[in-house]
Write a protein that holds these residues in place. Structure first.
Motif, PDB file in Angstrom:
ATOM      1  N   PRO A  72     123.064 -19.468-114.473  1.00  0.00           N
ATOM      2  CA  PRO A  72     124.199 -19.455-113.389  1.00  0.00           C
ATOM      3  C   PRO A  72     124.525 -17.920-113.083  1.00  0.00           C
ATOM      4  O   PRO A  72     124.628 -17.549-111.837  1.00  0.00           O
ATOM      5  N   GLN A  73     124.701 -17.214-114.135  1.00  0.00           N
ATOM      6  CA  GLN A  73     124.981 -15.707-113.946  1.00  0.00           C
ATOM      7  C   GLN A  73     123.566 -15.084-113.394  1.00  0.00           C
ATOM      8  O   GLN A  73     123.718 -14.305-112.533  1.00  0.00           O
ATOM      9  N   ILE A  74     122.349 -15.268-113.863  1.00  0.00           N
ATOM     10  CA  ILE A  74     121.330 -14.602-113.018  1.00  0.00           C
ATOM     11  C   ILE A  74     121.303 -15.158-111.672  1.00  0.00           C
ATOM     12  O   ILE A  74     120.946 -14.263-110.615  1.00  0.00           O
ATOM     13  N   THR A  75     121.415 -16.304-111.112  1.00  0.00           N
ATOM     14  CA  THR A  75     121.402 -16.846-109.788  1.00  0.00           C
ATOM     15  C   THR A  75     122.668 -16.023-109.164  1.00  0.00           C
ATOM     16  O   THR A  75     122.394 -15.631-108.133  1.00  0.00           O
ATOM     17  N   GLU A  76     123.682 -15.965-109.884  1.00  0.00           N
ATOM     18  CA  GLU A  76     124.874 -15.349-108.893  1.00  0.00           C
ATOM     19  C   GLU A  76     124.495 -13.689-108.525  1.00  0.00           C
ATOM     20  O   GLU A  76     124.950 -13.153-107.616  1.00  0.00           O
ATOM     21  N   LEU A  77     124.050 -12.946-109.830  1.00  0.00           N
ATOM     22  CA  LEU A  77     123.557 -11.530-109.325  1.00  0.00           C
ATOM     23  C   LEU A  77     122.539 -11.497-108.492  1.00  0.00           C
ATOM     24  O   LEU A  77     122.329 -10.559-107.517  1.00  0.00           O
ATOM     25  N   HIS A  78     121.452 -12.453-108.618  1.00  0.00           N
ATOM     26  CA  HIS A  78     120.455 -12.286-107.280  1.00  0.00           C
ATOM     27  C   HIS A  78     121.242 -12.493-106.086  1.00  0.00           C
ATOM     28  O   HIS A  78     120.874 -11.789-105.167  1.00  0.00           O
ATOM     29  N   GLY A  79     122.077 -13.459-105.714  1.00  0.00           N
ATOM     30  CA  GLY A  79     122.690 -13.463-104.651  1.00  0.00           C
ATOM     31  C   GLY A  79     123.455 -12.351-104.095  1.00  0.00           C
ATOM     32  O   GLY A  79     123.379 -11.783-103.022  1.00  0.00           O
ATOM     33  N   LEU A  81     122.943  -9.303-104.796  1.00  0.00           N
ATOM     34  CA  LEU A  81     121.959  -8.301-104.660  1.00  0.00           C
ATOM     35  C   LEU A  81     121.012  -8.535-103.430  1.00  0.00           C
ATOM     36  O   LEU A  81     120.387  -7.887-103.057  1.00  0.00           O
ATOM     37  N   GLY A  82     121.367  -9.619-102.725  1.00  0.00           N
ATOM     38  CA  GLY A  82     120.711 -10.183-101.605  1.00  0.00           C
ATOM     39  C   GLY A  82     119.166 -10.799-101.652  1.00  0.00           C
ATOM     40  O   GLY A  82     118.452 -10.825-100.882  1.00  0.00           O
ATOM     41  N   LYS A  83     118.968 -11.235-103.018  1.00  0.00           N
ATOM     42  CA  LYS A  83     117.617 -11.501-103.205  1.00  0.00           C
ATOM     43  C   LYS A  83     117.672 -13.280-103.629  1.00  0.00           C
ATOM     44  O   LYS A  83     118.324 -13.288-104.321  1.00  0.00           O
ATOM     45  N   GLN A  84     116.506 -13.748-102.838  1.00  0.00           N
ATOM     46  CA  GLN A  84     116.504 -14.997-102.646  1.00  0.00           C
ATOM     47  C   GLN A  84     115.923 -15.673-104.064  1.00  0.00           C
ATOM     48  O   GLN A  84     114.920 -15.085-104.628  1.00  0.00           O
ATOM     49  N   THR A  85     116.582 -16.787-104.561  1.00  0.00           N
ATOM     50  CA  THR A  85     115.944 -17.346-105.797  1.00  0.00           C
ATOM     51  C   THR A  85     115.125 -18.557-105.490  1.00  0.00           C
ATOM     52  O   THR A  85     115.430 -19.238-104.282  1.00  0.00           O
ATOM     53  N   GLU A  86     113.747 -18.550-106.049  1.00  0.00           N
ATOM     54  CA  GLU A  86     112.838 -19.540-105.647  1.00  0.00           C
ATOM     55  C   GLU A  86     112.635 -20.357-107.092  1.00  0.00           C
ATOM     56  O   GLU A  86     112.281 -19.683-108.060  1.00  0.00           O
ATOM     57  N   PHE A  87     112.444 -21.795-106.972  1.00  0.00           N
ATOM     58  CA  PHE A  87     112.112 -22.192-108.048  1.00  0.00           C
ATOM     59  C   PHE A  87     110.931 -23.255-107.937  1.00  0.00           C
ATOM     60  O   PHE A  87     110.558 -23.833-106.999  1.00  0.00           O
ATOM     61  N   LYS A  88     110.036 -23.366-108.970  1.00  0.00           N
ATOM     62  CA  LYS A  88     108.945 -24.413-108.788  1.00  0.00           C
ATOM     63  C   LYS A  88     108.765 -24.941-110.204  1.00  0.00           C
ATOM     64  O   LYS A  88     108.834 -24.289-111.358  1.00  0.00           O
TER      65      LYS A  88
END
Length: 286
Positions: A65-72, A74-81
């Motif tokens: 959750p913390q990684i996703t929050e910081l990605h957001g 910083l304006g970087k989209q998160t992609e999952f596979k």
């Protein structure tokens, strides 16, 4: 009645304290238990109490959750596979900042409010986690190739509590983000731990994730293999199940999945007769 209840709880705990004294217990810490301040404080109290009665806790943590929050932020989209975060070079740096620089330090700080017990380390430190690329499409996402537990063993010998973040590296020094569930199971196996405990957001392994009455209280590694093969285990639980099975097949006495949102859940699991969640062993237990 209150004093009687307290004394009964303490007497119930005594044989478990004696049984687990000097034993290693690896705890995988993540989910809502990590982001709720009250639960985080209680988790730290539980770990310190375990340590004070002679158990040797080792904490392995995630930080999704913390990684996703910081990605957001910083304006970087998160992609999952396939349930894995696609991790390019920039995402790896963000993940490393969160896991090593933020989450790890916060856990260490919470524990050390009760005394100078905890030391934070990363999988890159002293060759702790040797990583291998999982799949080119995922970028810098790794699997555990090997564990060198020497640094953890030295910290335990000094009566310290290791807190492990799950950034490992390959033989060339390239860093990889590794699934914390897999790391906890591999670390537990490398240490010959008595238990590996996974804090989840549900009561344990359920045949139906929407129905708590389908909780599986006990299972063997072979039974879990069959549940995965039959599709009973949902995709989100497969990494935990695989890690539990790996652990008990490599010398860990038992693996446990318990609800990390229950106050003081570690103490309830370790020191009471009832036990909670799901317990996995190599073979049937009496």
């Amino acid at each position: 009645m209150e004093s009687k209840t307290t004394s009964e709880v303490l007497l119930q705990a005594l044989p478990y304290i004696q049984r687990f004294r000097g034993k290693v217990v690896v705890v995988k810490y993540g989910g809502n238990a990590m982001v709720d301040p009250a639960l985080s404080a209680q988790f730290a109290e539980d770990v310190v109490l375990m340590h004070q009665v002679g158990i040797k806790p080792v904490i392995v943590h995630g930080g999704g959750p913390q990684i996703t929050e910081l990605h957001g932020r910083l304006g970087k989209q998160t992609e999952f596979k396939d349930g894995h975060r696609v991790t390019d070079a920039e995402s790896l740096e963000i993940t490393r900042m969160v896991l090593v620089g933020k989450v790890n330090r916060e856990i260490v700080s919470l524990i050390n409010r009760h005394g100078p017990h905890a030391v934070g380390i990363a999988g890159e430190d002293a060759g702790l986690l040797l990583a291998a690329e999982r799949h080119p499409e995922l970028g810098f996402v790794g699997d555990v190739e090997a564990v060198n537990p020497h640094i953890i063993e030295r910290l335990l010998a000094e009566d310290l509590i290791p807190v492990v973040s799950t950034i490992g590296s390959d033989s060339a020094g390239q860093a990889y983000n590794i699934n914390a569930d897999a790391v906890a199971g591999a670390v537990a196996a490398s240490l010959g731990a008595e238990k590996v405990v996974y804090l989840t957001d549900i009561e344990g392994l359920q045949r139906d994730v929407t129905d708590p009455t389908t909780l599986i209280n006990r299972a063997t590694a072979t039974e879990l293999d069959a549940l995965v093969k039959d599709g009973v285990v949902g995709t989100g639980m497969i990494p935990k199940v695989a890690a539990c099975v790996h652990a008990v097949r490599h010398g860990v006495t038992s693996a446990h999945m318990i609800n990390g949102t229950t106050p003081h859940v570690l103490l309830i699991e370790l020191f009471t007769d009832a036990g909670i969640g799901t317990m996995i062993t190599l073979a049937e237990t009496p």
